[in-house]
Design a protein around this motif. Structure first.
Motif, PDB file in Angstrom:
ATOM      1  N   GLU A 159       0.820  -1.211   0.000  1.00  0.00           N
ATOM      2  CA  GLU A 159       0.000   0.000   0.000  1.00  0.00           C
ATOM      3  C   GLU A 159       0.859   1.269   0.000  1.00  0.00           C
ATOM      4  O   GLU A 159       0.370   2.352  -0.298  1.00  0.00           O
ATOM      5  CB  GLU A 159      -0.966  -0.003   1.200  1.00  0.00           C
ATOM      6  CG  GLU A 159      -0.302   0.110   2.567  1.00  0.00           C
ATOM      7  CD  GLU A 159       0.092  -1.242   3.162  1.00  0.00           C
ATOM      8  OE1 GLU A 159       0.219  -2.220   2.383  1.00  0.00           O
ATOM      9  OE2 GLU A 159       0.291  -1.336   4.386  1.00  0.00           O
ATOM     10  N   LEU A 160       2.172   1.104   0.294  1.00  0.00           N
ATOM     11  CA  LEU A 160       3.052   2.269   0.319  1.00  0.00           C
ATOM     12  C   LEU A 160       3.224   2.911  -1.055  1.00  0.00           C
ATOM     13  O   LEU A 160       3.622   4.071  -1.159  1.00  0.00           O
ATOM     14  CB  LEU A 160       4.432   1.867   0.838  1.00  0.00           C
ATOM     15  CG  LEU A 160       4.704   2.117   2.303  1.00  0.00           C
ATOM     16  CD1 LEU A 160       6.124   1.734   2.644  1.00  0.00           C
ATOM     17  CD2 LEU A 160       4.464   3.575   2.630  1.00  0.00           C
ATOM     18  N   SER A 163       1.671   6.344  -1.371  1.00  0.00           N
ATOM     19  CA  SER A 163       2.179   7.538  -0.695  1.00  0.00           C
ATOM     20  C   SER A 163       3.638   7.737  -1.084  1.00  0.00           C
ATOM     21  O   SER A 163       4.548   7.314  -0.383  1.00  0.00           O
ATOM     22  CB  SER A 163       2.033   7.439   0.814  1.00  0.00           C
ATOM     23  OG  SER A 163       1.811   6.122   1.220  1.00  0.00           O
ATOM     24  N   PHE A 165       5.686  10.355  -1.419  1.00  0.00           N
ATOM     25  CA  PHE A 165       6.617  11.179  -0.657  1.00  0.00           C
ATOM     26  C   PHE A 165       7.086  10.456   0.597  1.00  0.00           C
ATOM     27  O   PHE A 165       8.281  10.415   0.900  1.00  0.00           O
ATOM     28  CB  PHE A 165       5.969  12.520  -0.300  1.00  0.00           C
ATOM     29  CG  PHE A 165       6.863  13.402   0.519  1.00  0.00           C
ATOM     30  CD1 PHE A 165       7.954  14.029  -0.060  1.00  0.00           C
ATOM     31  CD2 PHE A 165       6.630  13.572   1.870  1.00  0.00           C
ATOM     32  CE1 PHE A 165       8.797  14.822   0.699  1.00  0.00           C
ATOM     33  CE2 PHE A 165       7.468  14.375   2.634  1.00  0.00           C
ATOM     34  CZ  PHE A 165       8.545  14.997   2.048  1.00  0.00           C
ATOM     35  N   SER A 166       6.133   9.864   1.329  1.00  0.00           N
ATOM     36  CA  SER A 166       6.500   9.156   2.561  1.00  0.00           C
ATOM     37  C   SER A 166       7.430   7.989   2.244  1.00  0.00           C
ATOM     38  O   SER A 166       8.383   7.728   2.969  1.00  0.00           O
ATOM     39  CB  SER A 166       5.247   8.639   3.265  1.00  0.00           C
ATOM     40  OG  SER A 166       4.415   9.714   3.599  1.00  0.00           O
ATOM     41  N   HIS A 167       7.115   7.296   1.153  1.00  0.00           N
ATOM     42  CA  HIS A 167       7.951   6.172   0.742  1.00  0.00           C
ATOM     43  C   HIS A 167       9.378   6.639   0.486  1.00  0.00           C
ATOM     44  O   HIS A 167      10.347   6.026   0.924  1.00  0.00           O
ATOM     45  CB  HIS A 167       7.366   5.536  -0.520  1.00  0.00           C
ATOM     46  CG  HIS A 167       8.167   4.386  -1.043  1.00  0.00           C
ATOM     47  ND1 HIS A 167       8.995   4.508  -2.129  1.00  0.00           N
ATOM     48  CD2 HIS A 167       8.285   3.119  -0.617  1.00  0.00           C
ATOM     49  CE1 HIS A 167       9.587   3.337  -2.351  1.00  0.00           C
ATOM     50  NE2 HIS A 167       9.175   2.489  -1.447  1.00  0.00           N
ATOM     51  N   LEU A 169      10.827   9.312   1.718  1.00  0.00           N
ATOM     52  CA  LEU A 169      11.440   9.811   2.946  1.00  0.00           C
ATOM     53  C   LEU A 169      11.885   8.677   3.873  1.00  0.00           C
ATOM     54  O   LEU A 169      12.944   8.736   4.475  1.00  0.00           O
ATOM     55  CB  LEU A 169      10.417  10.689   3.672  1.00  0.00           C
ATOM     56  CG  LEU A 169      10.931  11.662   4.694  1.00  0.00           C
ATOM     57  CD1 LEU A 169      11.822  12.679   4.029  1.00  0.00           C
ATOM     58  CD2 LEU A 169       9.769  12.347   5.387  1.00  0.00           C
ATOM     59  N   TYR A 170      11.064   7.636   3.983  1.00  0.00           N
ATOM     60  CA  TYR A 170      11.336   6.590   4.966  1.00  0.00           C
ATOM     61  C   TYR A 170      12.038   5.375   4.391  1.00  0.00           C
ATOM     62  O   TYR A 170      12.719   4.655   5.099  1.00  0.00           O
ATOM     63  CB  TYR A 170      10.035   6.140   5.632  1.00  0.00           C
ATOM     64  CG  TYR A 170       9.580   7.060   6.741  1.00  0.00           C
ATOM     65  CD1 TYR A 170       9.829   6.730   8.068  1.00  0.00           C
ATOM     66  CD2 TYR A 170       8.943   8.252   6.462  1.00  0.00           C
ATOM     67  CE1 TYR A 170       9.437   7.564   9.092  1.00  0.00           C
ATOM     68  CE2 TYR A 170       8.542   9.097   7.477  1.00  0.00           C
ATOM     69  CZ  TYR A 170       8.789   8.749   8.794  1.00  0.00           C
ATOM     70  OH  TYR A 170       8.409   9.577   9.811  1.00  0.00           O
ATOM     71  N   VAL A 171      11.822   5.093   3.098  1.00  0.00           N
ATOM     72  CA  VAL A 171      12.365   3.856   2.549  1.00  0.00           C
ATOM     73  C   VAL A 171      13.574   4.122   1.652  1.00  0.00           C
ATOM     74  O   VAL A 171      14.641   3.544   1.851  1.00  0.00           O
ATOM     75  CB  VAL A 171      11.282   3.079   1.774  1.00  0.00           C
ATOM     76  CG1 VAL A 171      11.852   1.774   1.246  1.00  0.00           C
ATOM     77  CG2 VAL A 171      10.095   2.805   2.678  1.00  0.00           C
TER      78      VAL A 171
END
Lengths: 505, 216
Positions: A159-160, A163, A165-167, A169-171
């Motif tokens: 489901e990432l 998203s 931007f979040s992906h 930033l975090y991954v």
């Protein structure tokens, strides 16, 4: 038996390619002008070297200002490019973004400088934009490339994908940050070189006084400037820290020269609406069709008179330079490998490589032109020296990494049988990657008087014929994009030989 | 029926990994998948995971931890897609109070509360494994799929973590090689051999010998 024969066919394919490349270079030299026109180049070289090796500074304050501006332009330009490149790299999937990046990247920083000079004069904005735009496009592609090689894709959280931007930033970012940081560092070094070269078209960096010193025969001052420049580049790794960047940028912004040349928005608008279009389509009572026809005629005559000859010599020069780079690398590699045992010789070799790769090819070509006279030869030598220095440096890091266990010196047969087979594919990869850059540089060396595309573009700017300048710039960029695609195709052909293929544009 | 596979085969690089598998799992079941390594357990879990991706917390064998992030953010990743980009950005700068509270409670249960600020690269294999389990817990999904989620833990820790997994989810399908754990904690055991299901029975009907057969 089977592996042996397939192994040797891999070698054969690469060998044939190498021979073909050298043959093409030699063939090109038949059609190109590679004469030495100067009457006494050796005597001149002796005087020049005497001067360069006895550096003296007549005006230390000016030198400090030159260095400061050179660094400031590079710092702000590369930082802007990094931010813009980061944003673009997130949109790089989009075909339009990919094409624009490939196109803008294909236009050399000096051409951007010549262009922005018409809008902002000899100002800091011109220098910064000339660095920032092409660098941003390069960052976009390289960052995108780096993301592709992130080891963890986090497939158990599908489901990432929604998203983005979040992906990122975090991954992605935490995984690839070390690689991005080292690439940023490398590009900053390139930025300092570019910034220095911008002085040759009049911007207030170290290149400006370097050009004057060489032209006036003040080789001691030129030597001092070059020495200061090399020291600056060699010292980057000691003071460039990410957490100190805001401080540096703050200082650079605070002390940069304000622009005295202010351009009204009317002038800028006129540049785009009137100046860059040929007179033949500016008659009032023309229909669209007539305008197009007239433009087509104008364009085809420009192509015939300047575009095609310029393209021809740009390609000839690139081929010769590529072949010469390859030959020089092949000569340098065994020397550097054999030298590894002796500390003193090794350090001298390292210094030589540092000087070779830190001296911008533009400055080398300029100096060689003074020595050898106006033909393609100085450009070929300059491109070969700079690029072989860079490729040898990168290859040598690999040799060092492969031999960490045995610090003892390597014999020539070791080199032939152990080092060379592992390294050759890597060498050809690097050569193919540099092909695009050599083409970009070949075009720009025209500004020095070699009749490549840069010569016609520079002349058009000098004559204030912006219509011609822009049309030729467009052609140059297109040529570069095409050659880049071809070199990618070649990489694909050789991918089973261990050649690294870069990601698609 | 929650999961259903009928006559399912799967090849990877032209090697047949799963050979004509038929299988049904109901909600509320606690299933252990046992068998030698390379027998197709992970592939089977991947096929199941694809069926209900929205309701599953999936703890894969390679853990999928991001080396540049600390443990807290690695666990936070579990719910990343449910929060907006701004909230995630702010959390990167300073942990979100609510998330921190929730994650601390999970970390407490898994005995890694003191490691939340540490970079995952600096943890031992067993600690990393529990961070991966914590990420799955934080997702708060009804179904837990696990691929050897307790393989690197000593037997006391392994039992604690396994109990926590069972307590927090309705349905569990877990691949593991520890036969004692399988017999002790699961309702149903599925045994794989060479890509085929050779054993599928309620744990009460399975003996140590039956399981030993799988590893011959």
């Amino acid at each position: 038996m089977n592996t042996l024969s397939s192994g040797s066919s891999v070698g054969l394919k690469l060998r044939n390619f190498s021979l073909l490349l050298v043959a093409a270079g030699l063939l090109a030299s038949i059609f190109a002008d590679v004469q030495i026109y100067a009457s006494e180049p050796w005597a001149h070289l002796r005087i020049m070297l005497q001067g360069l090796f006895s550096p003296s500074i007549s005006d230390p304050q000016q030198l400090a200002i030159d260095l400061f501006y050179t660094l400031s332009f590079a710092l702000i330009g590369v930082s802007l490019a990094a931010v813009a490149g980061l944003l673009l790299s997130l949109l790089y999937q989009h075909p339009l973004v990919r094409f624009c990046c490939a196109f803008f990247r294909a236009i050399h920083e000096l051409f951007w400088a010549l262009l922005f000079m018409q809008l902002f004069g000899l100002s800091a904005s011109t220098a910064i934009l000339a660095i920032a735009i092409p660098y941003a496009c390069t960052f976009a592609r390289v960052f995108h490339d780096i993301y592709q090689h992130a080891p963890i894709k986090l497939r158990q959280l599908p489901e990432l994908a929604d998203s983005k931007f979040s992906h990122f930033l975090y991954v992605l970012l935490p995984q690839v940050w070390p690689q991005m940081r080292s690439y940023l560092r490398y590009r900053f070094e390139c930025g300092v070189r570019t910034s220095a070269v911008l002085g040759f078209v009049g911007l207030p960096t170290i290149g400006f006084h370097l050009e004057t010193a060489f032209k006036q025969g003040d080789y001691s001052y030129a030597g001092a400037l070059l020495l200061a420049f090399f020291l600056l580049i060699a010292s980057i790794k000691y003071w460039l820290k990410v957490y100190l960047l805001p401080v540096y940028i703050g200082i650079a912004l605070w002390f940069l020269p304000g622009s005295e040349f202010t351009n009204s928005s009317d002038n800028i608008w006129r540049f785009f609406s009137v100046d860059i279009w040929p007179a033949v389509i500016k008659t009032a009572d023309q229909s669209i069709v007539e305008k197009l026809l007239a433009y087509g005629q104008w364009l085809s005559s420009l192509l015939l008179q300047q575009g095609l000859p310029g393209m021809g010599s740009t390609l000839l020069l690139s081929l010769m330079a590529l072949a010469a780079t390859a030959v020089l690398c092949v000569l340098l590699a065994p020397l550097l490998t054999l030298m590894r045992g002796q500390w003193l010789v090794n350090s001298a070799g390292q210094c030589l490589l540092l000087v070779m790769r830190s001296t911008p090819e533009y400055i080398l070509a300029f100096v060689l032109l003074l020595l050898l006279g106006p033909s393609m030869l100085p450009a070929v030598i300059a491109l070969a020296i700079h690029n072989s220095g860079l490729i040898s440096f990168l290859l040598q890091r690999d040799i060092a990494a492969a031999q960490t266990s045995t610090t003892a010196s390597v014999s020539f047969s070791d080199f032939l049988y152990k080092v060379m087979p592992d390294l050759y594919a890597k060498f050809i990869s690097l050569l193919m990657y540099r092909a695009e850059i050599i083409l970009r540089e070949s075009a720009i060396l025209g500004v020095l008087g070699v009749t490549t595309l840069g010569f016609y573009i520079d002349s058009a700017f000098e004559d204030l014929r912006f219509d011609r300048a822009l049309a030729l710039l467009f052609l140059t960029a297109l040529l570069n994009v095409v050659v880049d695609q071809l070199s990618r195709k070649l990489q694909l052909c050789f991918s089973d030989q261990g050649i690294r293929v870069r990601s698609k544009d | 029926m929650l999961f259903k596979l009928s006559h399912c085969s799967f090849s990877y690089h032209s090697r047949l990994v799963l050979d004509d598998i038929s299988l049904g799992i109901n909600a509320g079941e606690t299933v252990a998948i046992v068998g030698q390594s390379g027998v197709g357990k992970s592939t089977l879990l991947n096929l199941l995971a694809a069926q209900h991706s929205d309701n599953i917390a999936y703890c894969t064998q390679d853990r999928q931890l991001i080396s540049g992030l600390n443990c807290y953010n690695n666990i936070y990743l579990g719910k990343l897609a449910q929060f907006g980009a701004i909230k995630n950005l702010l959390n990167m700068l300073r942990p979100n109070v609510q998330a921190l509270e929730e994650i601390s409670a999970i970390a407490e249960q898994l005995h890694i509360a003191d490691k939340l600020q540490a970079s995952v690269g600096k943890l031992s294999g067993g600690q990393q494994q529990r961070v991966a389990v914590a990420r799955a817990f934080y997702q708060r999904r009804p179904i837990f799929l696990g691929d050897e989620p307790v393989a690197n833990l000593d037997s006391v820790r392994a039992q604690q973590v396994l109990q926590a997994i069972l307590q927090r989810h309705q349905t569990q399908v877990i691949a593991l090689h520890d036969r004692d754990l399988a017999l002790r904690y699961f309702d149903r055991i599925i045994g794989l051999q060479q890509g085929k299901i050779v054993l599928d029975a309620a744990t009460a009907d399975v003996t140590q010998q039956d399981l030993q057969q799988l590893y011959l």
